[in-house]
Motif scaffolding. Structure first.
Motif, PDB file in Angstrom:
ATOM      1  N   ALA A  19      -0.949   5.643 -14.455  1.00 40.98           N
ATOM      2  CA  ALA A  19      -1.239   6.684 -13.533  1.00 40.98           C
ATOM      3  C   ALA A  19      -1.182   6.766 -12.204  1.00 40.98           C
ATOM      4  CB  ALA A  19      -3.220   6.567 -13.501  1.00 40.98           C
ATOM      5  N   ARG A  20      -0.213   7.455 -11.524  1.00 37.68           N
ATOM      6  CA  ARG A  20      -0.355   7.575 -10.044  1.00 37.68           C
ATOM      7  C   ARG A  20      -1.038   7.916  -9.208  1.00 37.68           C
ATOM      8  NH1 ARG A  20       5.621  10.258 -10.232  1.00 37.68           N
ATOM      9  NH2 ARG A  20       4.937  11.193 -12.053  1.00 37.68           N
ATOM     10  N   GLU A  21      -0.873   7.521  -8.035  1.00 44.31           N
ATOM     11  CA  GLU A  21      -2.316   7.862  -6.859  1.00 44.31           C
ATOM     12  C   GLU A  21      -3.678   8.395  -7.368  1.00 44.31           C
ATOM     13  OE1 GLU A  21      -0.265   8.323  -4.461  1.00 44.31           O
ATOM     14  OE2 GLU A  21       1.328   8.634  -5.200  1.00 44.31           O
ATOM     15  N   ALA A  22      -3.746   6.510  -8.392  1.00 46.26           N
ATOM     16  CA  ALA A  22      -5.575   6.678  -8.582  1.00 46.26           C
ATOM     17  C   ALA A  22      -6.106   6.254  -8.394  1.00 46.26           C
ATOM     18  CB  ALA A  22      -5.302   6.165 -10.640  1.00 46.26           C
ATOM     19  N   ILE A  44       2.383   7.771 -21.766  1.00 43.42           N
ATOM     20  CA  ILE A  44       2.126   9.209 -20.800  1.00 43.42           C
ATOM     21  C   ILE A  44       2.234   8.791 -19.374  1.00 43.42           C
ATOM     22  CG2 ILE A  44       0.696  11.210 -21.534  1.00 43.42           C
ATOM     23  CD1 ILE A  44      -0.479  10.392 -24.003  1.00 43.42           C
ATOM     24  N   ASP A  45       3.299  10.014 -18.606  1.00 41.50           N
ATOM     25  CA  ASP A  45       2.358   9.124 -17.299  1.00 41.50           C
ATOM     26  C   ASP A  45       1.808  11.307 -16.765  1.00 41.50           C
ATOM     27  OD1 ASP A  45       2.954   8.733 -14.513  1.00 41.50           O
ATOM     28  OD2 ASP A  45       5.123  10.704 -14.815  1.00 41.50           O
ATOM     29  N   ILE A  46       1.032  10.704 -16.158  1.00 43.99           N
ATOM     30  CA  ILE A  46      -0.400  11.250 -15.320  1.00 43.99           C
ATOM     31  C   ILE A  46      -0.535  10.776 -14.088  1.00 43.99           C
ATOM     32  CG2 ILE A  46      -1.754  11.382 -17.452  1.00 43.99           C
ATOM     33  CD1 ILE A  46      -3.672   9.550 -16.311  1.00 43.99           C
ATOM     34  N   ARG A  47      -0.895  11.640 -13.301  1.00 44.70           N
ATOM     35  CA  ARG A  47      -1.810  11.340 -12.022  1.00 44.70           C
ATOM     36  C   ARG A  47      -2.285  12.147 -11.017  1.00 44.70           C
ATOM     37  NH1 ARG A  47       2.731  12.381  -8.197  1.00 44.70           N
ATOM     38  NH2 ARG A  47       1.013  11.813  -6.715  1.00 44.70           N
ATOM     39  N   SER A  48      -3.407  12.033 -10.210  1.00 44.58           N
ATOM     40  CA  SER A  48      -4.600  12.331  -9.524  1.00 44.58           C
ATOM     41  C   SER A  48      -4.401  13.401  -9.197  1.00 44.58           C
ATOM     42  CB  SER A  48      -5.324  11.239  -8.545  1.00 44.58           C
ATOM     43  OG  SER A  48      -4.899  11.094  -7.449  1.00 44.58           O
ATOM     44  N   ALA A  49      -5.160  14.105  -8.676  1.00 34.98           N
ATOM     45  CA  ALA A  49      -5.400  15.397  -7.682  1.00 34.98           C
ATOM     46  C   ALA A  49      -4.992  15.238  -6.404  1.00 34.98           C
ATOM     47  CB  ALA A  49      -6.370  16.627  -7.268  1.00 34.98           C
ATOM     48  N   ALA A  50      -4.455  13.980  -6.085  1.00 30.86           N
ATOM     49  CA  ALA A  50      -3.859  13.752  -4.579  1.00 30.86           C
ATOM     50  C   ALA A  50      -2.109  13.954  -4.673  1.00 30.86           C
ATOM     51  CB  ALA A  50      -4.543  12.263  -4.078  1.00 30.86           C
ATOM     52  N   VAL A  59       0.701  -1.138  -0.055  1.00 32.08           N
ATOM     53  CA  VAL A  59      -0.082  -0.044   0.183  1.00 32.08           C
ATOM     54  C   VAL A  59       0.254   1.537  -0.179  1.00 32.08           C
ATOM     55  CG1 VAL A  59      -1.880   1.657   1.522  1.00 32.08           C
ATOM     56  CG2 VAL A  59      -1.608  -1.070   1.061  1.00 32.08           C
ATOM     57  N   HIS A  60       2.155   1.476   0.719  1.00 27.82           N
ATOM     58  CA  HIS A  60       2.424   2.200   0.715  1.00 27.82           C
ATOM     59  C   HIS A  60       3.788   2.637   0.015  1.00 27.82           C
ATOM     60  CE1 HIS A  60       0.777   3.734   4.571  1.00 27.82           C
ATOM     61  NE2 HIS A  60       0.517   2.711   5.155  1.00 27.82           N
ATOM     62  N   THR A  61       4.292   1.512  -0.425  1.00 24.09           N
ATOM     63  CA  THR A  61       5.691   1.198  -1.564  1.00 24.09           C
ATOM     64  C   THR A  61       5.213   2.626  -2.808  1.00 24.09           C
ATOM     65  OG1 THR A  61       6.752  -0.111  -0.282  1.00 24.09           O
ATOM     66  CG2 THR A  61       6.931   0.538  -2.741  1.00 24.09           C
ATOM     67  N   PRO A  62       5.676   3.901  -2.769  1.00 24.23           N
ATOM     68  CA  PRO A  62       5.505   4.043  -5.005  1.00 24.23           C
ATOM     69  C   PRO A  62       5.194   3.541  -5.940  1.00 24.23           C
ATOM     70  CG  PRO A  62       7.309   5.018  -3.759  1.00 24.23           C
ATOM     71  CD  PRO A  62       7.250   4.568  -2.138  1.00 24.23           C
ATOM     72  N   LEU A  63       4.789   3.410  -6.703  1.00 22.28           N
ATOM     73  CA  LEU A  63       5.077   2.868  -8.491  1.00 22.28           C
ATOM     74  C   LEU A  63       6.282   3.496  -8.456  1.00 22.28           C
ATOM     75  CD1 LEU A  63       3.972   0.898 -10.224  1.00 22.28           C
ATOM     76  CD2 LEU A  63       2.917   3.114 -11.202  1.00 22.28           C
ATOM     77  N   ASP A  64       7.473   3.150  -8.935  1.00 27.10           N
ATOM     78  CA  ASP A  64       8.112   3.503 -10.089  1.00 27.10           C
ATOM     79  C   ASP A  64       8.058   3.323 -11.194  1.00 27.10           C
ATOM     80  OD1 ASP A  64      10.578   3.725 -10.698  1.00 27.10           O
ATOM     81  OD2 ASP A  64      12.061   2.460 -10.072  1.00 27.10           O
ATOM     82  N   ARG A  86       0.997   9.954  -0.756  1.00 22.68           N
ATOM     83  CA  ARG A  86       1.080   8.791  -0.510  1.00 22.68           C
ATOM     84  C   ARG A  86      -0.555   9.070   0.352  1.00 22.68           C
ATOM     85  NH1 ARG A  86      -0.810   5.120  -4.155  1.00 22.68           N
ATOM     86  NH2 ARG A  86      -0.775   2.524  -3.353  1.00 22.68           N
ATOM     87  N   ALA A  87      -0.217   9.640   1.205  1.00 26.26           N
ATOM     88  CA  ALA A  87      -1.159  10.004   2.419  1.00 26.26           C
ATOM     89  C   ALA A  87      -2.141  10.630   2.072  1.00 26.26           C
ATOM     90  CB  ALA A  87      -0.113  10.556   3.634  1.00 26.26           C
ATOM     91  N   GLU A  88      -2.128  11.387   1.231  1.00 30.20           N
ATOM     92  CA  GLU A  88      -3.204  12.088   0.772  1.00 30.20           C
ATOM     93  C   GLU A  88      -4.189  11.275   0.294  1.00 30.20           C
ATOM     94  OE1 GLU A  88      -4.324  16.883  -0.061  1.00 30.20           O
ATOM     95  OE2 GLU A  88      -3.527  15.697  -1.881  1.00 30.20           O
ATOM     96  N   TYR A  89      -3.888  10.652  -0.925  1.00 30.48           N
ATOM     97  CA  TYR A  89      -4.671   9.285  -1.461  1.00 30.48           C
ATOM     98  C   TYR A  89      -5.094   8.739  -1.185  1.00 30.48           C
ATOM     99  CZ  TYR A  89      -5.231   5.693  -4.337  1.00 30.48           C
ATOM    100  OH  TYR A  89      -5.400   4.174  -4.928  1.00 30.48           O
ATOM    101  N   LEU A  90      -4.640   8.107   0.489  1.00 31.84           N
ATOM    102  CA  LEU A  90      -4.723   7.134   1.018  1.00 31.84           C
ATOM    103  C   LEU A  90      -6.671   8.172   1.945  1.00 31.84           C
ATOM    104  CD1 LEU A  90      -2.388   5.461   2.262  1.00 31.84           C
ATOM    105  CD2 LEU A  90      -3.781   4.659   0.659  1.00 31.84           C
ATOM    106  N   GLN A  91      -6.443   9.444   2.428  1.00 35.07           N
ATOM    107  CA  GLN A  91      -7.348   9.918   3.042  1.00 35.07           C
ATOM    108  C   GLN A  91      -8.379  10.640   2.366  1.00 35.07           C
ATOM    109  OE1 GLN A  91      -5.014  11.664   5.263  1.00 35.07           O
ATOM    110  NE2 GLN A  91      -3.544  10.681   6.485  1.00 35.07           N
ATOM    111  N   ARG A  92      -8.245  10.345   0.698  1.00 31.51           N
ATOM    112  CA  ARG A  92      -9.075  11.812   0.640  1.00 31.51           C
ATOM    113  C   ARG A  92      -9.506  10.432  -0.534  1.00 31.51           C
ATOM    114  NH1 ARG A  92      -9.965  17.181   0.779  1.00 31.51           N
ATOM    115  NH2 ARG A  92     -11.166  16.064  -0.656  1.00 31.51           N
TER     116      ARG A  92
END
Length: 266
Positions: free
Chosen positions: A154-157, A73-79, A52-57, A82-88
């Motif tokens: 997609a990161r934090e997705a 193409i590299d994209i990410r969410s609005a989080a 859960v906590h290890t970031p994707l390389d 990682r902490a904000e992603y898990l909480q929101r």
């Protein structure tokens, strides 16, 4: 000299534990779990937390995909973390401003299938399973004559991030390959979510899901066959609760399953 007795009382049906990774037939020491099982549980719990906590390389995954001839193409969410992603969870369902702008500026639009590879709740899953799954899936998709868009990492997705991305990219459908919530015997399980006519606001009832994709769960060839079957069906009807997975009734499934079983036995 008196022989030392084994303090562990084994379960009579322990033979079945060789057939599954589930925590069955653990035995007991008095009224407690044996030490070996307590340690195995602690290890599995630590592996689940790490997943859960290890970031994707993302750079390593993009390099591997590019080496296989894919445009990425590299994209990410609005989080933002990682902490904000898990909480929101809500922030994980929409693109951040930079990613939205990147996709809006993209000229390669209007594909039949847009594939997103996302960290989700297990970065191990896409890192280990996305590339071998795509090797099985993409030839089947191309046999249908479908056009596949660039691959999005997609990161934090969350799953719904694919709805906004697919709408911007003008895709007929999206396939989200995402790390599932880890279990105590499966910290690397990959989920596949197919959504037709993606747009922001789609509900989970409008998707089809294939779960537990990994060598110890649903193997890559079978998962790819299931997803390709659903993609073909989704060309004629909407995805979601109205689309039932009939892949197991397809004669090709039986042949594929038998071949997979033979590989496992050997």
């Amino acid at each position: 000299m008196k022989e030392k007795q084994n303090p562990v009382t084994e379960d009579g049906w322990g033979e079945l534990s060789r057939l599954t990774a589930a925590r069955i037939a653990l035995g007991r020491a008095g009224s407690s779990l044996p030490c070996r099982e307590t340690l195995r549980f602690a290890l599995a719990h630590a592996q689940a937390r790490d997943a859960v906590h290890t970031p994707l390389d993302a750079a390593a995954l993009a390099g591997e995909l590019a080496a296989n001839g894919h445009r990425v193409i590299d994209i990410r969410s609005a989080a933002s973390s990682r902490a904000e992603y898990l909480q929101r969870p809500d922030l994980g369902r929409r693109l951040d401003d930079a990613s939205r702008a990147r996709l809006l500026a993209e000229t390669d639009k209007g594909c039949d299938l847009l594939i997103l590879i996302a960290d989700g709740l297990s970065s191990r899953a896409p890192a280990q399973h996305a590339v071998p799954l795509l090797r099985e899936l993409l030839p089947r998709v191309r046999e249908m004559g479908l056009r596949v868009g660039p691959l999005l990492i997609a990161r934090e997705a969350r799953v719904a991030l694919g709805d906004e991305a697919g709408e911007i990219m003008g895709a007929r459908m999206t396939a989200m390959l995402i790390g599932e919530r880890p279990g105590l015997s499966s910290p690397d399980s990959l989920g596949l979510y197919l959504t037709a006519a993606p747009r922001a606001g789609r509900s989970d009832a409008e998707r089809n899901c294939i779960s537990n994709v990994r060598p110890d769960g649903l193997p890559y060839p079978l998962a790819a066959f299931k997803l390709a079957w659903l993609i073909d069906a989704a060309l004629r009807q909407p995805t979601g609760v109205a689309l039932k997975d009939g892949s197991a009734a397809d004669p090709r499934w039986a042949a594929l399953a038998a071949r997979q079983a033979s590989l496992v036995r050997n």
